[in-house]
Enzyme design. Structure first.
Site, mmCIF file in Angstrom:
data_model
loop_
_atom_site.group_PDB
_atom_site.id
_atom_site.type_symbol
_atom_site.label_atom_id
_atom_site.label_comp_id
_atom_site.label_asym_id
_atom_site.label_seq_id
_atom_site.Cartn_x
_atom_site.Cartn_y
_atom_site.Cartn_z
ATOM 1 N N HIS A 1 -8.473 -7.592 -12.171
ATOM 2 C CA HIS A 1 -7.901 -6.780 -13.249
ATOM 3 C C HIS A 1 -8.444 -5.352 -13.216
ATOM 4 C CE1 HIS A 1 -11.083 -8.235 -16.424
ATOM 5 N NE2 HIS A 1 -11.379 -6.994 -16.099
ATOM 6 N N GLU B 1 -4.355 -8.121 -16.611
ATOM 7 C CA GLU B 1 -4.712 -9.378 -15.966
ATOM 8 C C GLU B 1 -3.696 -9.733 -14.875
ATOM 9 O OE1 GLU B 1 -7.547 -10.390 -16.552
ATOM 10 O OE2 GLU B 1 -8.026 -10.803 -18.641
ATOM 11 N N ASN C 1 -11.183 -11.027 -11.204
ATOM 12 C CA ASN C 1 -9.856 -11.576 -10.896
ATOM 13 C C ASN C 1 -8.881 -10.464 -10.497
ATOM 14 O OD1 ASN C 1 -9.394 -10.284 -13.299
ATOM 15 N ND2 ASN C 1 -8.721 -12.087 -14.437
ATOM 16 N N ASP D 1 -9.072 0.912 -22.390
ATOM 17 C CA ASP D 1 -8.749 -0.276 -23.183
ATOM 18 C C ASP D 1 -9.659 -0.435 -24.399
ATOM 19 O OD1 ASP D 1 -11.021 -0.854 -21.674
ATOM 20 O OD2 ASP D 1 -10.023 -2.315 -20.405
HETATM 21 C C1 GLP Z 1 -13.853 -5.405 -18.291
HETATM 22 C C2 GLP Z 1 -13.116 -4.093 -18.664
HETATM 23 C C3 GLP Z 1 -12.716 -3.375 -17.423
HETATM 24 C C4 GLP Z 1 -13.913 -3.360 -16.512
HETATM 25 C C5 GLP Z 1 -14.104 -4.728 -15.922
HETATM 26 C C6 GLP Z 1 -15.359 -4.895 -15.090
HETATM 27 O O1 GLP Z 1 -13.273 -6.518 -18.814
HETATM 28 N N1 GLP Z 1 -12.005 -4.211 -19.520
HETATM 29 O O2 GLP Z 1 -12.254 -2.072 -17.745
HETATM 30 O O3 GLP Z 1 -13.717 -2.440 -15.474
HETATM 31 O O4 GLP Z 1 -13.980 -5.713 -16.914
HETATM 32 O O5 GLP Z 1 -16.500 -4.973 -15.891
HETATM 33 P P1 GLP Z 1 -17.963 -4.794 -15.359
HETATM 34 O O6 GLP Z 1 -18.080 -3.373 -14.948
HETATM 35 O O7 GLP Z 1 -18.846 -5.125 -16.514
HETATM 36 O O8 GLP Z 1 -18.126 -5.729 -14.204
#
Ligand code: GLP
Length: 242
Positions: A138, A143, A136, A67
């Site tokens: 995702h 989402e 959540n 992303d």
């Molecule tokens: C972000 C990214 C995801 C990521 C997730 C968890 O928003 N878009 O690809 O895996 O949230 O993030 P983190 O590893 O900082 O907890």
């Protein structure tokens, strides 16, 4: 789904590095799906060390990130392009033209989504897709409520996701409201998916993923239906598993 329980963040990163290394040394032209966020940072450090020790080379590797934020250029320190350059790309022998992320700065965003899908297809398929887990549920920026049939698309970020990611920005106002993300279907087409989960703050989400039903209201639950999904989770993350 296979659940590999490890002690802590360090062991999670080491185990993930082992799986990536194994793939890179068995497939001639590996296609890696990459993720951002805090979770894979330790893995990227270990991949850099493994490369420096001569145990892997990225010279035949192609990468596709999950992303990118809409509205941030590649040079913006908060863009995922910048993150990947700093945390992995500039330290290894990956060819510039082989590293791909969605173009969040494109004028025609729908076109950028189509182009990205085409690029992935032209590489064959993703051999190993790394994933982190949003609180959540995702994956990528898909989402809750995202269609399981979705491909690369533009999303409006949940307020909770913007808040969770605000720590990387100077203020909440700077956190983008939209992103381009690979869709659930694009992720499910990867030959193998490896989900990394660390810490108690992800425990509830991991429990929903492992013990809950498969539902679009919790996007990561779809991984239960992937034929080769591996979850590497540490003690904190596993603390609410039944
Ligand atoms: C972000 C990214 C995801 C990521 C997730 C968890 O928003 N878009 O690809 O895996 O949230 O993030 P983190 O590893 O900082 O907890």
């Amino acid at each position: 789904m296979e659940l590999i329980r490890v002690k802590d963040y360090e062991e999670m990163s080491a185990k993930a590095c082992e799986l990536v290394k194994e793939l890179m040394n068995t497939v001639q032209s590996p296609v890696l799906g990459l993720a951002t966020g805090s979770t894979p940072e330790g893995l990227y450090e270990k991949l850099i060390h493994t490369y420096e020790n001569g145990a892997i080379s990225f010279s035949n590797t192609k990468t596709f990130n999950l992303d990118e934020y809409v509205g941030l250029t590649k040079e913006d320190p908060n863009s995922y392009h910048y993150y990947m350059t700093e945390k992995l790309f500039k330290h290894v022998d990956l060819k510039e033209g082989n590293a791909h992320l969605p173009d969040g700065a494109a004028e025609d965003k729908s076109q950028a989504c189509e182009d990205y899908e085409r690029l992935i297809k032209s590489a064959g398929a993703i051999d190993l897709q790394l994933l982190g887990l949003g609180m959540n549920g995702h994956i990528g920026f898909n989402e809750p409520g995202t269609d399981f049939k979705s491909r690369t698309h533009i999303v409006t970020l949940d307020e909770s996701t913007r808040q969770a990611n605000a720590r990387f920005f100077n203020s909440m106002d700077e956190v983008p409201t939209e992103a381009i993300t690979m869709g659930i279907q694009s992720i499910m087409e990867a030959r193998r998916v490896v989900l990394l989960v660390s810490g108690e703050k992800k425990a509830e989400a991991l429990a929903s993923l492992v013990n809950g039903e498969v539902t679009e209201t919790f996007p990561a639950s779809i991984l239960q239906q992937h034929s080769d999904a591996v979850i590497i989770a540490d003690e904190g993350a596993c603390s609410q598993l039944r």
